[in-house]
Design an enzyme around this catalytic site. Structure first.
Site, PDB file in Angstrom:
ATOM      1  N   ASN A   1      41.395  26.943  69.032  1.00 22.96           N
ATOM      2  CA  ASN A   1      41.544  28.045  69.555  1.00 22.96           C
ATOM      3  C   ASN A   1      43.090  28.221  70.076  1.00 22.96           C
ATOM      4  O   ASN A   1      43.727  29.002  69.957  1.00 22.96           O
ATOM      5  CB  ASN A   1      40.654  28.566  70.613  1.00 22.96           C
ATOM      6  CG  ASN A   1      39.205  29.150  69.850  1.00 22.96           C
ATOM      7  OD1 ASN A   1      39.199  29.654  68.855  1.00 22.96           O
ATOM      8  ND2 ASN A   1      38.244  28.847  70.570  1.00 22.96           N
TER       9      ASN A   1
ATOM     10  N   HIS B   1      42.112  32.508  68.185  1.00 21.35           N
ATOM     11  CA  HIS B   1      40.600  32.895  68.096  1.00 21.35           C
ATOM     12  C   HIS B   1      40.088  33.210  66.973  1.00 21.35           C
ATOM     13  O   HIS B   1      38.971  33.049  66.493  1.00 21.35           O
ATOM     14  CB  HIS B   1      40.210  33.745  69.425  1.00 21.35           C
ATOM     15  CG  HIS B   1      40.328  33.366  70.745  1.00 21.35           C
ATOM     16  ND1 HIS B   1      39.392  32.583  71.150  1.00 21.35           N
ATOM     17  CD2 HIS B   1      41.398  33.537  71.641  1.00 21.35           C
ATOM     18  CE1 HIS B   1      39.680  32.161  72.620  1.00 21.35           C
ATOM     19  NE2 HIS B   1      40.949  32.799  72.703  1.00 21.35           N
TER      20      HIS B   1
ATOM     21  N   ASP C   1      36.965  31.488  64.996  1.00 23.82           N
ATOM     22  CA  ASP C   1      35.852  32.246  64.329  1.00 23.82           C
ATOM     23  C   ASP C   1      35.681  31.874  62.790  1.00 23.82           C
ATOM     24  O   ASP C   1      34.750  31.773  62.435  1.00 23.82           O
ATOM     25  CB  ASP C   1      36.178  33.762  64.434  1.00 23.82           C
ATOM     26  CG  ASP C   1      36.253  34.476  65.878  1.00 23.82           C
ATOM     27  OD1 ASP C   1      35.686  33.573  66.736  1.00 23.82           O
ATOM     28  OD2 ASP C   1      36.406  35.459  66.010  1.00 23.82           O
TER      29      ASP C   1
ATOM     30  N   GLU D   1      30.373  27.348  70.298  1.00 23.91           N
ATOM     31  CA  GLU D   1      30.447  26.472  69.200  1.00 23.91           C
ATOM     32  C   GLU D   1      29.347  25.441  68.924  1.00 23.91           C
ATOM     33  O   GLU D   1      29.297  24.646  68.190  1.00 23.91           O
ATOM     34  CB  GLU D   1      31.906  25.755  69.030  1.00 23.91           C
ATOM     35  CG  GLU D   1      31.920  24.624  70.282  1.00 23.91           C
ATOM     36  CD  GLU D   1      32.527  25.286  71.757  1.00 23.91           C
ATOM     37  OE1 GLU D   1      32.864  24.424  72.321  1.00 23.91           O
ATOM     38  OE2 GLU D   1      32.128  26.255  71.863  1.00 23.91           O
TER      39      GLU D   1
END
Length: 308
Positions: free
Chosen positions: A185, A190, A194, A220
């Site tokens: 990230n 981000h 994803d 996660e």
């Protein structure tokens, strides 16, 4: 006259942006799937011939997410009554069923993503039934990855624990998460994070038997419940997952993001007094042992089963 529709924090302005075209056959709407929060499950009716989707407060369809451009996309109806989505050179792209598009006609039940905001497109004459089915699925599925969510996982694990205790069958639980996920990230953003989680789910889902369960536990972290599976089989399964994640990077835009997972495995077999929380803790303890041991590994290992 302009009507304002506030539905779950998304503002739709009933302001025709072009000359009205003929209405579609049946209704059409978007249902908010992701991110989680008070807006989830909200239905946004498509009642104009065109909407500009974006973060700009003057957009016809406001999506207040930092990943969404000020004028991100256009949703419009064509002369034949079909709905289309067109990207407006957005920074993070517009996707239909996770394929990045320039312009594409929408079909009933398509998943549309603007940045990290995900919607389900529903259309037709039986839209009410389709909406209630979408809401039901949202109650048991994770909106981003499409696999089962934590709520469904805990209910499934409770049921399988009862079956295992009643009949004396083994039950194996595998808990795992992405190694150094914060670094992904921080380094790539981000949306890249994803993409890694969706890529992980997409690789593992085909490896799951019908009787097993694969779920997103949170963030996660993921879980697999393997009924009627003893510990050696669970360890082999877990190491197979480790290998299919390690073998290739996740493709995100023009980047190749390599990542690995660490896994903890535990089995319940002819034990009394162990509930789902206790079994999850055992698997989590082994997961954290795998992290401490260097990551990209399974704990316990097959070597742990060999005495001496």
């Amino acid at each position: 006259m302009t009507d304002d529709y506030r539905d779950g924090g998304t503002l739709i302005l009933s302001r025709p942006l072009t000359q009205e075209k003929k209405p579609p056959a049946g209704d059409a709407c978007l249902v908010n799937l992701h991110p989680p929060g008070p807006d989830i499950g909200r239905r946004i009716p498509l009642i104009n011939s065109q909407y500009i989707v974006g973060r700009d407060s003057e957009a016809g369809f406001v999506v207040s997410r930092s990943s969404v451009s000020r004028q991100h996309a256009r949703i419009y109806i064509d002369d034949d009554g079909g709905w289309w989505v067109e990207d407006l050179n957005s920074t993070n792209g517009t996707f239909v069923n996770e394929a990045r598009i320039r312009a594409q006609q929408l079909a009933d039940s398509d998943q549309v993503r603007f940045g990290d905001a995900i919607y389900k497109f529903l259309s037709g004459t039986n839209i009410e039934s389709a909406y209630h089915e979408a809401i039901h699925n949202m109650a048991i599925q994770d909106g981003m990855t499409g696999i089962h969510n934590k709520r469904f996982f805990t209910e499934f694990l409770d049921r399988e624990l009862a079956v295992a205790s009643r009949y004396g069958h083994p039950l194996t639980l595998v808990m795992f998460d992405v190694d150094h996920f914060k670094k992904v990230n921080d380094s790539h953003g981000h949306l890249a994070g994803d993409a890694v989680l969706k890529d992980l789910a997409g690789r593992i889902k085909p490896r799951i038997r019908r009787e097993d369960l694969f779920a997103r536990y949170g963030g996660e972290e993921f879980a697999c419940v393997l009924p009627s599976t003893a510990l050696p089989g669970g360890i082999v399964f877990a190491d197979h997952l480790r290998q299919i994640i390690e073998e290739k990077p996740c493709a995100f835009e023009d980047k190749q993001i390599s990542f690995t997972i660490s896994l903890g495995v535990t089995t319940l077999h002819r034990e009394n007094g162990v509930d789902s929380a206790g079994l999850i803790k055992r698997a989590d303890d082994n997961l954290y042992a795998a992290k401490r041991g260097g990551r990209n590994r399974v704990v316990p290992t097959l070597a742990d089963l060999i005495p001496g």
